[in-house]
Design a protein around this motif. Structure first.
Motif, PDB file in Angstrom:
ATOM      1  N   ALA A  90      34.409  29.189  42.513  1.00 23.92           N
ATOM      2  CA  ALA A  90      33.807  28.183  41.626  1.00 23.92           C
ATOM      3  C   ALA A  90      33.732  28.724  40.204  1.00 23.92           C
ATOM      4  CB  ALA A  90      32.412  27.798  42.103  1.00 23.92           C
ATOM      5  N   LEU A  91      33.794  27.814  39.235  1.00 22.15           N
ATOM      6  CA  LEU A  91      33.545  28.180  37.842  1.00 22.15           C
ATOM      7  C   LEU A  91      32.133  27.706  37.524  1.00 22.15           C
ATOM      8  CD1 LEU A  91      36.673  28.352  38.009  1.00 22.15           C
ATOM      9  CD2 LEU A  91      36.734  27.576  35.626  1.00 22.15           C
ATOM     10  N   ARG A  92      31.284  28.617  37.089  1.00 17.63           N
ATOM     11  CA  ARG A  92      29.865  28.298  36.938  1.00 17.63           C
ATOM     12  C   ARG A  92      29.490  27.769  35.563  1.00 17.63           C
ATOM     13  NH1 ARG A  92      28.667  27.639  42.001  1.00 17.63           N
ATOM     14  NH2 ARG A  92      28.153  29.503  43.187  1.00 17.63           N
ATOM     15  N   GLY A  93      30.409  27.904  34.608  1.00 17.85           N
ATOM     16  CA  GLY A  93      30.066  27.522  33.237  1.00 17.85           C
ATOM     17  C   GLY A  93      29.924  28.777  32.386  1.00 17.85           C
ATOM     18  N   VAL A 153      29.405  34.878  24.718  1.00 23.60           N
ATOM     19  CA  VAL A 153      29.261  33.871  25.773  1.00 23.60           C
ATOM     20  C   VAL A 153      30.576  33.815  26.549  1.00 23.60           C
ATOM     21  CG1 VAL A 153      28.921  31.412  26.232  1.00 23.60           C
ATOM     22  CG2 VAL A 153      27.567  32.554  24.466  1.00 23.60           C
ATOM     23  N   GLU A 154      30.472  33.947  27.832  1.00 28.39           N
ATOM     24  CA  GLU A 154      31.684  34.005  28.662  1.00 28.39           C
ATOM     25  C   GLU A 154      31.574  33.097  29.872  1.00 28.39           C
ATOM     26  OE1 GLU A 154      32.433  37.909  30.091  1.00 28.39           O
ATOM     27  OE2 GLU A 154      32.967  38.710  28.114  1.00 28.39           O
ATOM     28  N   MET A 155      32.724  32.737  30.412  1.00 31.03           N
ATOM     29  CA  MET A 155      32.758  31.997  31.666  1.00 31.03           C
ATOM     30  C   MET A 155      32.243  32.894  32.786  1.00 31.03           C
ATOM     31  SD  MET A 155      33.417  29.203  33.230  1.00 31.03           S
ATOM     32  CE  MET A 155      34.355  28.209  32.058  1.00 31.03           C
ATOM     33  N   VAL A 156      31.418  32.305  33.651  1.00 34.34           N
ATOM     34  CA  VAL A 156      30.953  33.002  34.847  1.00 34.34           C
ATOM     35  C   VAL A 156      31.646  32.371  36.055  1.00 34.34           C
ATOM     36  CG1 VAL A 156      28.946  33.457  36.324  1.00 34.34           C
ATOM     37  CG2 VAL A 156      28.717  33.602  33.827  1.00 34.34           C
ATOM     38  N   TYR A 157      32.159  33.229  36.922  1.00 36.92           N
ATOM     39  CA  TYR A 157      32.889  32.759  38.097  1.00 36.92           C
ATOM     40  C   TYR A 157      32.158  33.169  39.367  1.00 36.92           C
ATOM     41  CZ  TYR A 157      36.772  32.764  34.725  1.00 36.92           C
ATOM     42  OH  TYR A 157      37.572  32.564  33.634  1.00 36.92           O
ATOM     43  N   ALA A 158      32.135  32.279  40.351  1.00 40.96           N
ATOM     44  CA  ALA A 158      31.689  32.680  41.689  1.00 40.96           C
ATOM     45  C   ALA A 158      32.911  33.292  42.364  1.00 40.96           C
ATOM     46  CB  ALA A 158      31.191  31.478  42.457  1.00 40.96           C
ATOM     47  N   ASP A 212      31.442  37.617  54.391  1.00 39.93           N
ATOM     48  CA  ASP A 212      31.850  37.421  52.995  1.00 39.93           C
ATOM     49  C   ASP A 212      30.646  37.567  52.086  1.00 39.93           C
ATOM     50  OD1 ASP A 212      34.494  36.681  53.751  1.00 39.93           O
ATOM     51  OD2 ASP A 212      33.754  34.670  54.239  1.00 39.93           O
ATOM     52  N   VAL A 213      30.905  38.033  50.869  1.00 34.69           N
ATOM     53  CA  VAL A 213      29.865  38.057  49.852  1.00 34.69           C
ATOM     54  C   VAL A 213      30.383  37.273  48.657  1.00 34.69           C
ATOM     55  CG1 VAL A 213      28.618  39.485  48.193  1.00 34.69           C
ATOM     56  CG2 VAL A 213      28.847  40.263  50.559  1.00 34.69           C
ATOM     57  N   VAL A 214      29.528  36.395  48.119  1.00 34.66           N
ATOM     58  CA  VAL A 214      29.890  35.682  46.891  1.00 34.66           C
ATOM     59  C   VAL A 214      28.952  36.161  45.789  1.00 34.66           C
ATOM     60  CG1 VAL A 214      30.201  33.442  45.777  1.00 34.66           C
ATOM     61  CG2 VAL A 214      30.551  33.657  48.257  1.00 34.66           C
ATOM     62  N   ALA A 215      29.520  36.556  44.658  1.00 35.91           N
ATOM     63  CA  ALA A 215      28.713  36.992  43.516  1.00 35.91           C
ATOM     64  C   ALA A 215      29.184  36.227  42.285  1.00 35.91           C
ATOM     65  CB  ALA A 215      28.866  38.491  43.294  1.00 35.91           C
ATOM     66  N   ASP A 216      28.259  35.972  41.369  1.00 34.99           N
ATOM     67  CA  ASP A 216      28.598  35.289  40.118  1.00 34.99           C
ATOM     68  C   ASP A 216      28.880  36.350  39.063  1.00 34.99           C
ATOM     69  OD1 ASP A 216      28.224  32.571  41.008  1.00 34.99           O
ATOM     70  OD2 ASP A 216      26.092  33.059  41.148  1.00 34.99           O
ATOM     71  N   LEU A 217      30.113  36.383  38.594  1.00 34.16           N
ATOM     72  CA  LEU A 217      30.519  37.477  37.713  1.00 34.16           C
ATOM     73  C   LEU A 217      31.065  36.963  36.382  1.00 34.16           C
ATOM     74  CD1 LEU A 217      32.299  39.629  40.472  1.00 34.16           C
ATOM     75  CD2 LEU A 217      29.933  39.839  39.641  1.00 34.16           C
ATOM     76  N   TRP A 218      30.660  37.622  35.298  1.00 35.85           N
ATOM     77  CA  TRP A 218      31.153  37.262  33.970  1.00 35.85           C
ATOM     78  C   TRP A 218      32.633  37.638  33.852  1.00 35.85           C
ATOM     79  CZ3 TRP A 218      25.949  37.690  34.623  1.00 35.85           C
ATOM     80  CH2 TRP A 218      25.141  36.839  33.869  1.00 35.85           C
ATOM     81  N   GLU A 219      33.327  36.884  32.996  1.00 35.54           N
ATOM     82  CA  GLU A 219      34.782  37.048  32.891  1.00 35.54           C
ATOM     83  C   GLU A 219      35.210  38.479  32.588  1.00 35.54           C
ATOM     84  OE1 GLU A 219      37.367  33.681  31.581  1.00 35.54           O
ATOM     85  OE2 GLU A 219      37.486  34.903  29.783  1.00 35.54           O
TER      86      GLU A 219
END
Lengths: 198, 85
Positions: free
Chosen positions: B37-40, B57-62, B71-78
């Protein structure tokens, strides 16, 4: 003030917070009364019954469930729950199915959907849970009494950014015909973290 | 500014340790995952922690990582992410 920080290993933090508050009060930047009022207001709004209501509505209304999974902030606002009251967090609701069981952790600190669940339990903030939830979640779940079929994949959501997660548990068998209010009584806090089935 | 990675793209979490505060967990460094996912766009936590008023300011991706039986999902900056090697 100190009561808020009374959990294992926090004496040093309490001392530091108290010192900081004393400094700020001395400068006239805050007052004890204002802090007490803020905490009171926070705890009045932040309670697990918010989370229970959301789940009960999602179980009884498919269209709401779809909106909740698509844009949780907007969906919970329909129930009069205002997430912006605390911080500009984005809520994501993750749905348990026969194939996937979701679980929430914050490995870096202790991020938690406080607005919907109230203050987090001590175990959620423990170093042990934070490490093991991502390395051996099945074993952690077993210790919580949750046994999942082999084919159910565990998906752990590590709250590393401004996103906060809430698990939507599966509706329990035998709950047909219950109204929203009754359904809400079946939901537990741990179910919304993913360390219980409901 | 557009997102560098697309939904479904394969990415690698930076292997090198980042200096100072970061929201890239150590256990994910060097691991390969996929964007789910793309979080914004959000201010980069590393810069915000340093008190920078104009934090990047950067895009954050799940990003979903497979860690054996789960599985592990983390929200990570570009800037935490690289294209796969």
């Amino acid at each position: 003030m100190s009561g808020v920080h009374d959990h294992h290993g926090s004496a040093e933090m309490t001392r530091r917070v108290d010192a900081l508050v004393a400094r700020l009060a001395h400068r006239g930047l805050v007052t004890d009364a204002a802090i007490a009022e803020t905490i009171e207001s926070f705890l009045t709004h932040a309670k697990p019954s918010n989370g229970f209501r959301i789940v009960a509505r999602a179980w009884s209304d498919d269209a709401f469930r779809a909106r909740l999974l698509d844009d949780a902030n907007a969906a919970v606002a329909e129930l009069g729950i205002d997430l912006s009251h605390w911080a500009p967090v984005t809520l994501r609701v993750v749905e348990n199915t026969a194939d996937v069981h979701n679980m929430i952790v914050c490995t870096l600190c202790s991020c938690y959907p406080i607005a919907l669940l109230g203050p987090s339990p001590a175990w959620y903030k423990s170093a042990e849970y934070r490490a093991r939830a991502v390395s051996e979640p099945r074993a952690v779940l077993a210790e919580f009494g949750v046994e999942l079929p082999e084919r159910t994949r565990i998906r752990v959501w590590d709250s590393t950014s401004e996103m906060r997660y809430l698990v939507l548990p599966r509706r329990p068998a035998g709950s047909d015909g219950l109204d929203e209010q009754r359904l809400a009584t079946l939901v537990t806090r741990n179910g919304l973290i993913g360390t219980a089935l409901v | 500014m557009s997102a560098r990675f697309a939904l479904g793209a394969c990415v690698r979490a930076q292997a090198a340790a980042r200096e100072g505060h970061t929201r890239l967990p150590a256990y994910l460094r060097g691991r390969i995952g996929s964007i789910v996912a793309l979080r914004g766009r959000y201010p980069l936590a590393d810069e915000r922690a340093r008190g920078l008023r104009d934090a990047r300011v950067e895009m954050v991706y799940a990003v979903q990582f497979s860690l054996g039986d789960h599985d592990v999902v983390a929200d990570l900056w570009e800037s935490y992410l690289e294209g796969p090697a």
